[in-house]
Write an enzyme that holds these catalytic residues in place. Structure first.
Site, short mmCIF file in Angstrom:
data_model
loop_
_atom_site.label_atom_id
_atom_site.label_comp_id
_atom_site.label_asym_id
_atom_site.label_seq_id
_atom_site.Cartn_x
_atom_site.Cartn_y
_atom_site.Cartn_z
N GLU A 98 -134.45 88.19 21.67
CA GLU A 98 -135.38 89.20 21.31
C GLU A 98 -135.11 89.66 19.84
O GLU A 98 -134.91 90.71 19.62
CB GLU A 98 -135.46 90.21 22.38
CG GLU A 98 -136.38 90.06 23.31
CD GLU A 98 -137.01 91.25 24.29
OE1 GLU A 98 -138.01 91.60 23.88
OE2 GLU A 98 -136.17 91.75 25.04
N ASN A 155 -133.56 86.88 32.64
CA ASN A 155 -134.68 87.60 33.42
C ASN A 155 -134.70 87.14 34.84
O ASN A 155 -135.78 87.02 35.27
CB ASN A 155 -136.10 87.68 32.66
CG ASN A 155 -136.36 88.61 31.73
OD1 ASN A 155 -136.14 89.72 31.87
ND2 ASN A 155 -136.93 88.03 30.46
N ASP A 173 -130.69 85.70 28.08
CA ASP A 173 -131.18 86.59 28.92
C ASP A 173 -132.28 85.77 30.03
O ASP A 173 -133.26 85.31 29.36
CB ASP A 173 -132.10 87.62 28.27
CG ASP A 173 -132.97 88.48 28.95
OD1 ASP A 173 -132.90 88.35 30.25
OD2 ASP A 173 -133.84 89.49 28.45
N ASP A 184 -131.06 97.88 25.31
CA ASP A 184 -131.26 98.03 26.79
C ASP A 184 -130.41 96.93 27.48
O ASP A 184 -130.28 97.40 28.90
CB ASP A 184 -132.67 98.16 27.68
CG ASP A 184 -133.53 97.33 26.99
OD1 ASP A 184 -133.14 96.23 26.37
OD2 ASP A 184 -134.77 97.29 27.31
N HIS A 185 -129.83 96.02 26.97
CA HIS A 185 -129.10 94.93 27.33
C HIS A 185 -127.60 95.28 26.59
O HIS A 185 -127.58 96.11 25.67
CB HIS A 185 -129.35 93.75 27.00
CG HIS A 185 -130.72 93.32 27.58
ND1 HIS A 185 -130.74 92.16 28.65
CD2 HIS A 185 -132.02 93.52 27.32
CE1 HIS A 185 -131.98 91.85 28.75
NE2 HIS A 185 -132.86 92.70 28.24
N ASN A 235 -128.82 90.21 24.17
CA ASN A 235 -130.31 90.56 24.09
C ASN A 235 -130.26 91.83 23.26
O ASN A 235 -129.85 92.97 23.76
CB ASN A 235 -131.24 90.54 25.30
CG ASN A 235 -132.59 91.10 24.96
OD1 ASN A 235 -133.02 91.75 24.28
ND2 ASN A 235 -133.69 90.36 25.79
N ASP A 241 -128.33 88.95 32.28
CA ASP A 241 -127.79 88.11 31.45
C ASP A 241 -126.56 87.26 31.87
O ASP A 241 -125.72 87.86 32.21
CB ASP A 241 -127.58 89.00 30.13
CG ASP A 241 -128.53 89.88 29.92
OD1 ASP A 241 -129.31 89.40 28.79
OD2 ASP A 241 -128.69 90.99 30.07
#
Length: 260
Positions: free
Chosen positions: A34, A152, A150, A250-251, A7, A221
């Site tokens: 994303e 979530n 990802d 941030d991933h 991501n 992930d």
């Protein structure tokens, strides 16, 4: 076949970090989430010059998924079946033609679902139900399958540094984890956990409150493999160091090495 999921939290923001990681890690296939770009706005030439084929399923400013592959791709499809009214770009499929065998890969960006309860959480659970149906249909083919992205979803308490902080979050609610287990229990293998059962292994650290510096992370992930694909698993890992690089997402990337 080295297959990764990443991501990137915006292709424009990661225009230097992503090629740098590709050059170092040398994955054969990458599922991106994303990308936050329409298809025609994705800077495909950068990656084509690195030897990657580029397939995107984009959306302006939000969401968006893509596949980069140094191996041939066939039968590329876009969108998760089951809701013709869903305009969010969160699912892309392709068959990767490896040196030894073909693998069907599904790149996904599962909805966040916050705030919960609410319409966004309802959408998350409905999306997961549609994914469950799609996984069932693909498993019937008995082909090697990899569901990469990802999710979530924090599957278990040891997948978070501070699980108590996520108790009311859509990523960790009982209904979310139950929906995830229903998908896994169709016969899928969590590739990373099959290789590394240790706690403290994360793929996401928030930009806020020094989360990275304190290793206050979560593992959201995942690469889930069908039985035929799990038989090909040679190794799996998380490229944690990427989070400490210049202008990071941030991933971080999670990857598998398949005998394909």
């Amino acid at each position: 076949m080295k297959l990764a999921t990443f991501n990137i939290n915006g292709i424009k923001a990661r225009i230097e970090a992503l090629p740098a990681w590709l050059a170092e890690a040398k994955p054969d296939v990458v599922c991106l989430q994303e990308i936050k770009s329409v298809d025609e706005g994705f800077p495909r030439e950068i990656f084509e010059d690195m030897g990657y084929r580029v397939e995107t399923h984009g959306q302006k400013s939000f969401n968006g998924v893509a596949i980069l592959s140094k191996l041939p791709l066939e039968d590329v499809t876009r969108g998760l079946p089951g809701d013709d009214s869903d305009e969010q770009a969160r699912w892309i499929e392709a068959t990767v033609i490896g040196d030894k065998r073909a693998v069907r890969i599904c790149g996904l960006y599962l909805p966040n679902g916050n705030p919960a309860p609410g319409p966004k959480y309802d959408y998350k659970l409905a999306w997961m139900s549609r994914m469950e149906s799609r996984v069932k249909a693909l498993l019937a083919t008995e082909d090697p399958l990899a569901f990469c992205g990802d999710y979530n979803v924090i599957p278990e308490p040891h997948d978070a540094a501070k699980p108590e902080a996520w108790a009311t979050d859509a990523l960790f609610l009982p209904e979310t984890r139950a929906a995830f287990r229903r998908i896994v229990n169709l016969g899928l293998t969590d590739a990373f956990r099959a290789r590394d059962p240790r706690p403290g292994q994360y793929s996401f650290w928030d930009y806020q409150a020094g989360a990275w510096e304190r290793n206050n992370g979560i593992r959201i992930d995942h690469l889930l493999l069908s039985p035929q694909c799990a038989d090909l698993l040679r190794d799996a890992g998380i490229d944690k160091a990427v989070r400490g690089g210049e202008k990071p997402s941030d991933h971080v990337p999670v990857w598998v090495d398949l005998d394909a």
